[in-house]
Scaffold this motif. Structure first.
Motif, PDB file in Angstrom:
ATOM      1  N   TRP A  66       0.839  -1.194   0.000  1.00  0.00           N
ATOM      2  CA  TRP A  66       0.000   0.000   0.000  1.00  0.00           C
ATOM      3  C   TRP A  66       0.878   1.249   0.000  1.00  0.00           C
ATOM      4  CZ3 TRP A  66      -2.775  -2.528   4.679  1.00  0.00           C
ATOM      5  CH2 TRP A  66      -3.710  -3.467   4.229  1.00  0.00           C
ATOM      6  N   SER A  67       0.385   2.321  -0.607  1.00  0.00           N
ATOM      7  CA  SER A  67       1.103   3.596  -0.585  1.00  0.00           C
ATOM      8  C   SER A  67       0.890   4.278   0.766  1.00  0.00           C
ATOM      9  CB  SER A  67       0.599   4.504  -1.709  1.00  0.00           C
ATOM     10  OG  SER A  67      -0.755   4.885  -1.464  1.00  0.00           O
ATOM     11  N   GLN A  68       1.675   5.336   1.009  1.00  0.00           N
ATOM     12  CA  GLN A  68       1.515   6.094   2.249  1.00  0.00           C
ATOM     13  C   GLN A  68       0.141   6.762   2.316  1.00  0.00           C
ATOM     14  OE1 GLN A  68       3.493   6.407   5.070  1.00  0.00           O
ATOM     15  NE2 GLN A  68       4.582   4.713   4.110  1.00  0.00           N
ATOM     16  N   GLN A  69      -0.386   7.183   1.159  1.00  0.00           N
ATOM     17  CA  GLN A  69      -1.725   7.778   1.147  1.00  0.00           C
ATOM     18  C   GLN A  69      -2.791   6.749   1.505  1.00  0.00           C
ATOM     19  OE1 GLN A  69       0.592   8.442  -1.198  1.00  0.00           O
ATOM     20  NE2 GLN A  69       0.910  10.608  -0.712  1.00  0.00           N
ATOM     21  N   THR A  70      -2.640   5.532   0.973  1.00  0.00           N
ATOM     22  CA  THR A  70      -3.584   4.461   1.312  1.00  0.00           C
ATOM     23  C   THR A  70      -3.504   4.131   2.800  1.00  0.00           C
ATOM     24  OG1 THR A  70      -3.428   3.499  -0.906  1.00  0.00           O
ATOM     25  CG2 THR A  70      -4.221   2.064   0.852  1.00  0.00           C
ATOM     26  N   LYS A  71      -2.278   4.083   3.304  1.00  0.00           N
ATOM     27  CA  LYS A  71      -2.090   3.823   4.732  1.00  0.00           C
ATOM     28  C   LYS A  71      -2.784   4.891   5.576  1.00  0.00           C
ATOM     29  CE  LYS A  71       1.558   3.876   8.213  1.00  0.00           C
ATOM     30  NZ  LYS A  71       3.011   4.077   8.454  1.00  0.00           N
ATOM     31  N   SER A  72      -2.675   6.145   5.158  1.00  0.00           N
ATOM     32  CA  SER A  72      -3.321   7.237   5.895  1.00  0.00           C
ATOM     33  C   SER A  72      -4.835   7.110   5.851  1.00  0.00           C
ATOM     34  CB  SER A  72      -2.899   8.586   5.308  1.00  0.00           C
ATOM     35  OG  SER A  72      -1.517   8.800   5.476  1.00  0.00           O
ATOM     36  N   HIS A  73      -5.370   6.695   4.705  1.00  0.00           N
ATOM     37  CA  HIS A  73      -6.818   6.490   4.594  1.00  0.00           C
ATOM     38  C   HIS A  73      -7.286   5.381   5.537  1.00  0.00           C
ATOM     39  CE1 HIS A  73      -7.258   9.368   1.469  1.00  0.00           C
ATOM     40  NE2 HIS A  73      -6.639   8.660   0.526  1.00  0.00           N
ATOM     41  N   ILE A  74      -6.504   4.305   5.621  1.00  0.00           N
ATOM     42  CA  ILE A  74      -6.869   3.193   6.511  1.00  0.00           C
ATOM     43  C   ILE A  74      -6.870   3.647   7.964  1.00  0.00           C
ATOM     44  CG2 ILE A  74      -6.126   0.933   7.364  1.00  0.00           C
ATOM     45  CD1 ILE A  74      -4.993   0.379   4.563  1.00  0.00           C
ATOM     46  N   LEU A  75      -5.820   4.392   8.358  1.00  0.00           N
ATOM     47  CA  LEU A  75      -5.725   4.856   9.750  1.00  0.00           C
ATOM     48  C   LEU A  75      -6.800   5.883  10.095  1.00  0.00           C
ATOM     49  CD1 LEU A  75      -1.833   5.202  10.097  1.00  0.00           C
ATOM     50  CD2 LEU A  75      -3.294   3.415  11.075  1.00  0.00           C
ATOM     51  N   SER A  76      -7.258   6.639   9.089  1.00  0.00           N
ATOM     52  CA  SER A  76      -8.268   7.676   9.339  1.00  0.00           C
ATOM     53  C   SER A  76      -9.692   7.138   9.300  1.00  0.00           C
ATOM     54  CB  SER A  76      -8.143   8.794   8.293  1.00  0.00           C
ATOM     55  OG  SER A  76      -6.918   9.460   8.413  1.00  0.00           O
ATOM     56  N   SER A  77      -9.902   5.981   8.681  1.00  0.00           N
ATOM     57  CA  SER A  77     -11.268   5.482   8.463  1.00  0.00           C
ATOM     58  C   SER A  77     -12.007   5.250   9.777  1.00  0.00           C
ATOM     59  CB  SER A  77     -11.229   4.190   7.643  1.00  0.00           C
ATOM     60  OG  SER A  77     -10.451   3.200   8.298  1.00  0.00           O
ATOM     61  N   PHE A  78     -11.286   4.850  10.824  1.00  0.00           N
ATOM     62  CA  PHE A  78     -11.914   4.630  12.127  1.00  0.00           C
ATOM     63  C   PHE A  78     -12.626   5.891  12.605  1.00  0.00           C
ATOM     64  CE2 PHE A  78     -11.825   5.041  16.716  1.00  0.00           C
ATOM     65  CZ  PHE A  78     -12.259   3.811  17.180  1.00  0.00           C
ATOM     66  N   PHE A  79     -11.970   7.038  12.438  1.00  0.00           N
ATOM     67  CA  PHE A  79     -12.498   8.287  12.976  1.00  0.00           C
ATOM     68  C   PHE A  79     -13.664   8.821  12.156  1.00  0.00           C
ATOM     69  CE2 PHE A  79      -8.120   7.893  14.336  1.00  0.00           C
ATOM     70  CZ  PHE A  79      -8.247   8.075  15.698  1.00  0.00           C
ATOM     71  N   CYS A  80     -13.747   8.417  10.894  1.00  0.00           N
ATOM     72  CA  CYS A  80     -14.900   8.834  10.080  1.00  0.00           C
ATOM     73  C   CYS A  80     -16.196   8.298  10.670  1.00  0.00           C
ATOM     74  CB  CYS A  80     -14.733   8.351   8.633  1.00  0.00           C
ATOM     75  SG  CYS A  80     -13.354   9.116   7.762  1.00  0.00           S
ATOM     76  N   GLY A  81     -16.159   7.065  11.181  1.00  0.00           N
ATOM     77  CA  GLY A  81     -17.327   6.510  11.857  1.00  0.00           C
ATOM     78  C   GLY A  81     -17.440   6.986  13.281  1.00  0.00           C
ATOM     79  N   TYR A  82     -16.304   7.201  13.912  1.00  0.00           N
ATOM     80  CA  TYR A  82     -16.255   7.548  15.331  1.00  0.00           C
ATOM     81  C   TYR A  82     -16.985   8.850  15.646  1.00  0.00           C
ATOM     82  CZ  TYR A  82     -14.003   8.197  19.922  1.00  0.00           C
ATOM     83  OH  TYR A  82     -13.755   8.379  21.264  1.00  0.00           O
ATOM     84  N   ILE A  83     -16.883   9.828  14.751  1.00  0.00           N
ATOM     85  CA  ILE A  83     -17.452  11.148  15.058  1.00  0.00           C
ATOM     86  C   ILE A  83     -18.957  11.235  14.793  1.00  0.00           C
ATOM     87  CG2 ILE A  83     -15.266  12.296  14.575  1.00  0.00           C
ATOM     88  CD1 ILE A  83     -16.427  13.184  11.900  1.00  0.00           C
ATOM     89  N   LEU A  84     -19.531  10.284  14.071  1.00  0.00           N
ATOM     90  CA  LEU A  84     -20.917  10.431  13.615  1.00  0.00           C
ATOM     91  C   LEU A  84     -21.940  10.362  14.739  1.00  0.00           C
ATOM     92  CD1 LEU A  84     -20.998   8.448  10.235  1.00  0.00           C
ATOM     93  CD2 LEU A  84     -20.825  10.926  10.603  1.00  0.00           C
ATOM     94  N   VAL A  85     -21.698   9.535  15.756  1.00  0.00           N
ATOM     95  CA  VAL A  85     -22.715   9.327  16.801  1.00  0.00           C
ATOM     96  C   VAL A  85     -22.357  10.016  18.112  1.00  0.00           C
ATOM     97  CG1 VAL A  85     -23.522   7.148  15.830  1.00  0.00           C
ATOM     98  CG2 VAL A  85     -21.648   7.142  17.478  1.00  0.00           C
ATOM     99  N   GLN A  86     -21.305  10.819  18.116  1.00  0.00           N
ATOM    100  CA  GLN A  86     -20.854  11.443  19.356  1.00  0.00           C
ATOM    101  C   GLN A  86     -21.935  12.303  20.005  1.00  0.00           C
ATOM    102  OE1 GLN A  86     -17.694  11.499  20.977  1.00  0.00           O
ATOM    103  NE2 GLN A  86     -17.183   9.739  19.726  1.00  0.00           N
ATOM    104  N   ILE A  87     -22.552  13.167  19.217  1.00  0.00           N
ATOM    105  CA  ILE A  87     -23.512  14.121  19.793  1.00  0.00           C
ATOM    106  C   ILE A  87     -24.785  13.434  20.282  1.00  0.00           C
ATOM    107  CG2 ILE A  87     -24.930  16.153  19.308  1.00  0.00           C
ATOM    108  CD1 ILE A  87     -22.697  17.130  17.451  1.00  0.00           C
TER     109      ILE A  87
END
Length: 496
Positions: A66-87
């Motif tokens: 995987w490229s560094q950009q792909t790696k960054s997308h994988i590491l960030s994907s958790f937070f895309c779901g994480y922030i949706l139900v916070q409020i």
């Protein structure tokens, strides 16, 4: 008549809580659950190093180019779901109880962790991104739920210490995962074991929580009546207040027009930028710049969080004593600890960017100081939502955590686009300088506008009973005295 009751943030002189009680067992279970959730959150940060380069780990397991950009997308994907139900999570926990949502968070996250290795082999990086998104969605309720639980379980006199004990589970999970992941990746079980171990432990935790967990002291079957009464007296809770708080509408306008709360959001955001930059990128930095293999990488990555956990445990009794003895008022205490936690890292982070690759030992020391000293923020900004509005602690934490964890998405992406060559120290210097500036600005605003005073919109609306018209009272008094023959012509009536 105006009826209102305010409960002061300041500790009571008559506080007589037991040194160890059932509330501490609740904190222990919450802390352990939180540690397992964090272990499932950070395991990918080390595992992905072995997944992309299996030379330093077990070579029998597949390697992904995987490229560094792909790696960054994988590491960030958790937070895309994480922030949706916070409020909404804060409102759900307030209405239905924190016990249920913490149970669901740990259980479902554990199941997702167990199936992660299989998802990679089936669908590659796209499927693991989707799975991490769903795992983030499940864990999104965690902090608002813990905040809601603490607003019911932690007496004002022990608020900072008990909440820090709960939050220290994050460091415990990070330490356990980072310290063992190198050995796990090199073992016969390979990198998939970094997902299997916390997943299995998470399912075991759910059994303990089902037996001993409770949303409030009043819902708990095991707590003594004396301890329950002590907690409720300190917090000003009773059955009527508890029912009213569950159904009371959230004062959204007051919340979003409160400068004290907006500053708290900003402080959380800047702190999270630094925290997640280091947590997600430290293994890569140690591997690429300092040239450490996967085993030493994992241990060195864990060292700052071991120190952070030890410092957190050592400071809890000190801060608890300061609060109970009233040597510092709450606002001064929050600002002092916040300043230490965020302005010392400014110096260490910027210095880190100017080290040479052969200064590995000094780099590890600076990383350790940067991460460890940040734990003092648990006695500063991290408890401030409970200060401002304990009745809406879960909702406030949801808003704050939703906003701040956007940084968990942006920070790894920024690293991915700036650090195109992971061995280039000059590119890492930019990353560390950005993080240092973030940390400085967050605390600067908190020093100016932050406060620990309870806000007026936390309290139930005041009940006002209209007084009867003065003329009506006067005529009634005249009539009564005339009937008794007590009032003569020209006499004056005095109304009290």
């Amino acid at each position: 008549m105006v009826t209102t009751r305010r409960f002061s943030l300041e500790p009571s002189d008559k506080f007589k809580g037991k040194t160890i009680g059932y509330r501490h067992l609740q904190c222990l279970l919450i802390s352990l659950g939180f540690s397992l959730l964090f272990a499932m959150r950070v395991n990918l940060s080390v595992a992905i190093v072995a997944m992309m380069d299996n030379k330093g780990s077990n070579p029998d397991f597949p390697q992904y180019n995987w490229s560094q950009q792909t790696k960054s997308h994988i590491l960030s994907s958790f937070f895309c779901g994480y922030i949706l139900v916070q409020i909404p999570a804060g409102g759900w926990a307030r209405r239905f109880g924190g016990r249920l949502f913490l149970l669901l968070s740990v259980t479902v996250s554990s199941i997702f962790a167990l199936i992660t290795p299989l998802s990679v082999s089936w669908g590659g990086w796209a499927l693991i991104c989707a799975l991490r998104f769903c795992q983030g969605l499940c864990q999104g309720v965690t902090l608002p739920t813990i905040a809601t639980l603490m607003s019911k379980w932690a007496p004002i006199e022990e608020r900072s210490a008990l909440q820090t004990y709960c939050y220290s589970g994050a460091q415990l999970g990070i330490v356990a995962m980072l310290a063992t992941s190198g050995v796990l990746c090199s073992s016969s079980w390979g990198w998939p074991s970094t997902f299997y171990l916390p997943g299995l432990l998470g399912l075991m935790w759910t059994g303990l929580w089902l037996v001993f967990g409770a949303s409030t002291p009043r819902d708990c079957k095991h707590i003594s009546a004396a301890e329950r009464d002590m907690i409720e007296e300190s917090l000003g809770h009773n059955q009527k207040n508890a029912e009213f708080t569950k159904t009371r509408a959230v004062p959204w306008k007051d919340i979003f027009t409160s400068k004290q709360f907006l500053v708290l959001i900003f402080n959380h955001c800047t702190n999270n930028w630094c925290f997640w930059t280091l947590l997600t990128q430290m293994p890569s930095y140690i591997n690429s710049v300092l040239g450490k293999d996967i085993k030493s990488n994992a241990l060195l990555s864990a060292l700052p969080y071991i120190t952070m956990l030890a410092l957190s445990m050592a400071c809890c009794p000190i801060v608890s004593w300061l609060e109970k003895s009233k040597l510092l008022n709450a606002t001064v205490s929050r600002k002092i600890f916040n300043t230490i936690s965020q302005w010392i890292p400014v110096v260490t982070l910027i210095s880190l960017g100017y080290l040479r690759p052969d200064q590995g030992d000094l780099a590890i020391i600076l990383l350790t100081v940067t991460v460890a000293i940040n734990t003092l923020g648990h006695f500063g900004y991290a408890v401030n939502h409970l200060d401002l509005a304990p009745n809406f602690a879960g909702t406030l934490m949801g808003i704050v955590n939703c906003s701040s964890n956007v940084m968990g998405i942006i920070a790894p992406l920024v690293v991915g686009y700036i650090v195109t060559d992971t061995t280039n120290i000059y590119q890492w210097r930019i990353i560390f300088t950005i993080a240092g500036c973030m940390s400085f600005s967050g605390n600067f605003m908190f020093l100016i506008f932050g406060t620990a005073k309870q806000q007026p919109w936390n309290d139930p609306p005041r009940t006002v009973h209209e007084a009867e018209p003065l003329k009506s009272l006067s005529s009634d008094a005249e009539k009564g005295q005339e009937d008794r023959g007590e009032l003569g012509k020209g006499d004056v009536i005095l109304l009290e």
